[in-house]
Design a protein around this motif. Structure first.
Motif, PDB file in Angstrom:
ATOM      1  N   ASN A  59     -15.798  16.717 -42.398  1.00  9.62           N
ATOM      2  CA  ASN A  59     -16.502  17.768 -41.651  1.00  9.62           C
ATOM      3  C   ASN A  59     -16.161  17.679 -40.160  1.00  9.62           C
ATOM      4  OD1 ASN A  59     -18.181  15.766 -40.499  1.00  9.62           O
ATOM      5  ND2 ASN A  59     -19.645  15.936 -42.203  1.00  9.62           N
ATOM      6  N   VAL A  60     -16.619  18.685 -39.426  1.00  8.05           N
ATOM      7  CA  VAL A  60     -16.271  18.799 -38.012  1.00  8.05           C
ATOM      8  C   VAL A  60     -16.912  17.690 -37.177  1.00  8.05           C
ATOM      9  CG1 VAL A  60     -16.423  20.301 -35.979  1.00  8.05           C
ATOM     10  CG2 VAL A  60     -15.957  21.288 -38.212  1.00  8.05           C
ATOM     11  N   ASP A  61     -18.150  17.321 -37.489  1.00  4.16           N
ATOM     12  CA  ASP A  61     -18.811  16.258 -36.726  1.00  4.16           C
ATOM     13  C   ASP A  61     -18.052  14.935 -36.840  1.00  4.16           C
ATOM     14  OD1 ASP A  61     -20.821  17.912 -35.843  1.00  4.16           O
ATOM     15  OD2 ASP A  61     -22.190  17.414 -37.489  1.00  4.16           O
ATOM     16  N   GLU A  62     -17.621  14.637 -38.030  1.00  4.67           N
ATOM     17  CA  GLU A  62     -16.853  13.413 -38.240  1.00  4.67           C
ATOM     18  C   GLU A  62     -15.508  13.481 -37.503  1.00  4.67           C
ATOM     19  OE1 GLU A  62     -15.376  10.689 -42.031  1.00  4.67           O
ATOM     20  OE2 GLU A  62     -16.531  12.510 -42.400  1.00  4.67           O
ATOM     21  N   LEU A  63     -14.901  14.664 -37.513  1.00  7.28           N
ATOM     22  CA  LEU A  63     -13.648  14.875 -36.804  1.00  7.28           C
ATOM     23  C   LEU A  63     -13.821  14.613 -35.301  1.00  7.28           C
ATOM     24  CD1 LEU A  63     -10.685  16.014 -36.704  1.00  7.28           C
ATOM     25  CD2 LEU A  63     -11.755  18.224 -36.240  1.00  7.28           C
ATOM     26  N   VAL A  64     -14.885  15.139 -34.730  1.00  9.03           N
ATOM     27  CA  VAL A  64     -15.154  14.944 -33.300  1.00  9.03           C
ATOM     28  C   VAL A  64     -15.410  13.473 -33.004  1.00  9.03           C
ATOM     29  CG1 VAL A  64     -16.779  15.462 -31.436  1.00  9.03           C
ATOM     30  CG2 VAL A  64     -15.958  17.302 -32.925  1.00  9.03           C
ATOM     31  N   ASN A  65     -16.155  12.808 -33.865  1.00  4.75           N
ATOM     32  CA  ASN A  65     -16.437  11.384 -33.666  1.00  4.75           C
ATOM     33  C   ASN A  65     -15.161  10.533 -33.718  1.00  4.75           C
ATOM     34  OD1 ASN A  65     -19.174  11.788 -33.339  1.00  4.75           O
ATOM     35  ND2 ASN A  65     -19.645  11.452 -35.509  1.00  4.75           N
ATOM     36  N   VAL A  66     -14.295  10.817 -34.669  1.00  3.59           N
ATOM     37  CA  VAL A  66     -13.046  10.059 -34.805  1.00  3.59           C
ATOM     38  C   VAL A  66     -12.165  10.275 -33.572  1.00  3.59           C
ATOM     39  CG1 VAL A  66     -10.874   9.937 -36.112  1.00  3.59           C
ATOM     40  CG2 VAL A  66     -13.057   9.953 -37.327  1.00  3.59           C
ATOM     41  N   GLN A  67     -12.038  11.516 -33.145  1.00  5.50           N
ATOM     42  CA  GLN A  67     -11.206  11.800 -31.977  1.00  5.50           C
ATOM     43  C   GLN A  67     -11.802  11.207 -30.699  1.00  5.50           C
ATOM     44  OE1 GLN A  67     -10.793  16.073 -32.176  1.00  5.50           O
ATOM     45  NE2 GLN A  67      -8.777  15.881 -33.151  1.00  5.50           N
ATOM     46  N   THR A  68     -13.114  11.255 -30.564  1.00  6.55           N
ATOM     47  CA  THR A  68     -13.771  10.694 -29.385  1.00  6.55           C
ATOM     48  C   THR A  68     -13.578   9.185 -29.332  1.00  6.55           C
ATOM     49  OG1 THR A  68     -15.425  12.458 -29.440  1.00  6.55           O
ATOM     50  CG2 THR A  68     -15.977  10.488 -28.183  1.00  6.55           C
ATOM     51  N   GLU A  69     -13.749   8.533 -30.462  1.00  6.35           N
ATOM     52  CA  GLU A  69     -13.566   7.080 -30.514  1.00  6.35           C
ATOM     53  C   GLU A  69     -12.122   6.699 -30.192  1.00  6.35           C
ATOM     54  OE1 GLU A  69     -14.378   3.088 -30.848  1.00  6.35           O
ATOM     55  OE2 GLU A  69     -15.769   4.765 -30.692  1.00  6.35           O
ATOM     56  N   HIS A  70     -11.187   7.466 -30.733  1.00 11.59           N
ATOM     57  CA  HIS A  70      -9.773   7.187 -30.452  1.00 11.59           C
ATOM     58  C   HIS A  70      -9.462   7.386 -28.966  1.00 11.59           C
ATOM     59  CE1 HIS A  70      -5.470   6.868 -30.957  1.00 11.59           C
ATOM     60  NE2 HIS A  70      -5.334   8.030 -30.350  1.00 11.59           N
ATOM     61  N   ALA A  71      -9.974   8.440 -28.387  1.00  5.50           N
ATOM     62  CA  ALA A  71      -9.732   8.698 -26.962  1.00  5.50           C
ATOM     63  C   ALA A  71     -10.323   7.579 -26.107  1.00  5.50           C
ATOM     64  CB  ALA A  71     -10.326  10.043 -26.560  1.00  5.50           C
ATOM     65  N   ARG A  72     -11.515   7.113 -26.465  1.00  8.88           N
ATOM     66  CA  ARG A  72     -12.156   6.046 -25.702  1.00  8.88           C
ATOM     67  C   ARG A  72     -11.353   4.749 -25.794  1.00  8.88           C
ATOM     68  NH1 ARG A  72     -15.033   1.841 -26.606  1.00  8.88           N
ATOM     69  NH2 ARG A  72     -15.380   2.253 -28.808  1.00  8.88           N
ATOM     70  N   THR A  73     -10.974   4.364 -26.983  1.00  9.10           N
ATOM     71  CA  THR A  73     -10.227   3.116 -27.138  1.00  9.10           C
ATOM     72  C   THR A  73      -8.834   3.206 -26.509  1.00  9.10           C
ATOM     73  OG1 THR A  73      -9.498   3.775 -29.354  1.00  9.10           O
ATOM     74  CG2 THR A  73     -11.466   2.378 -29.210  1.00  9.10           C
ATOM     75  N   SER A  74      -8.200   4.369 -26.607  1.00  4.52           N
ATOM     76  CA  SER A  74      -6.883   4.546 -25.982  1.00  4.52           C
ATOM     77  C   SER A  74      -6.991   4.460 -24.465  1.00  4.52           C
ATOM     78  CB  SER A  74      -6.284   5.899 -26.369  1.00  4.52           C
ATOM     79  OG  SER A  74      -6.015   5.936 -27.736  1.00  4.52           O
ATOM     80  N   TYR A  75      -8.034   5.056 -23.913  1.00  6.68           N
ATOM     81  CA  TYR A  75      -8.253   5.000 -22.468  1.00  6.68           C
ATOM     82  C   TYR A  75      -8.478   3.559 -22.017  1.00  6.68           C
ATOM     83  CZ  TYR A  75     -10.494   5.583 -17.944  1.00  6.68           C
ATOM     84  OH  TYR A  75     -10.829   5.473 -16.626  1.00  6.68           O
ATOM     85  N   GLU A  76      -9.325   2.831 -22.728  1.00  2.00           N
ATOM     86  CA  GLU A  76      -9.601   1.431 -22.376  1.00  2.00           C
ATOM     87  C   GLU A  76      -8.336   0.577 -22.470  1.00  2.00           C
ATOM     88  OE1 GLU A  76     -12.766   0.368 -25.005  1.00  2.00           O
ATOM     89  OE2 GLU A  76     -14.294   1.357 -23.772  1.00  2.00           O
ATOM     90  N   ALA A  77      -7.540   0.821 -23.500  1.00  2.45           N
ATOM     91  CA  ALA A  77      -6.296   0.068 -23.660  1.00  2.45           C
ATOM     92  C   ALA A  77      -5.315   0.385 -22.536  1.00  2.45           C
ATOM     93  CB  ALA A  77      -5.665   0.372 -25.017  1.00  2.45           C
ATOM     94  N   SER A  78      -5.232   1.642 -22.145  1.00  4.31           N
ATOM     95  CA  SER A  78      -4.303   1.999 -21.064  1.00  4.31           C
ATOM     96  C   SER A  78      -4.763   1.434 -19.730  1.00  4.31           C
ATOM     97  CB  SER A  78      -4.119   3.514 -20.977  1.00  4.31           C
ATOM     98  OG  SER A  78      -5.315   4.135 -20.548  1.00  4.31           O
TER      99      SER A  78
END
Length: 124
Positions: A59-78
């Motif tokens: 569903n869309v909520d899960e999609l937003v959560n997955v993308q948000t988590e990925h963006a957060r972890t990618s930002y922290e890693a960079s």
């Protein structure tokens, strides 16, 4: 006006500094390459995991959560990687400065500049 230059002695200073700087530079560039390889591999694995997670989203909520988590972890890693690279760059610049600067006590060459008439010495 006589020129009082000992070219052989004068050539030894930059050569010694250059060879020492080259060794430090090689070591630091290797550290940069290692960091870049590690970051690239981690980013690739993270993106691969994102694709696998997105394939299982229902569903869309899960999609937003997955993308948000990925963006957060990618930002922290960079940010973490950029700090490491900044530290490596600071180490490289301090090594370069230490290598090039020669203390006046250890300076073995005194150069008389004909136009100025003063002796040059390396300073700290």
């Amino acid at each position: 006006m006589s020129q009082n230059l000992d070219f052989q002695a004068l050539a030894k200073i930059p050569f010694a500094a250059a060879t020492s700087l080259t060794g430090a530079l090689t070591k630091q560039v290797a550290a940069f390459v290692t960091e870049a390889q590690g970051y690239s591999l981690a980013a690739f694995q993270s993106n691969l995991a994102l694709i696998q997670k997105l394939a299982s989203v229902k569903n869309v909520d899960e999609l937003v959560n997955v993308q948000t988590e990925h963006a957060r972890t990618s930002y922290e890693a960079s940010i973490a990687w950029s700090k490491k690279v900044g530290e490596l760059a600071a180490d490289l610049s301090s090594q370069a400065v230490k290598t090039v600067l020669v203390s006046p006590q250890s300076a073995s060459v005194s150069v008389k500049v004909p136009s100025v008439g003063k002796r040059l010495q390396a300073t700290e």
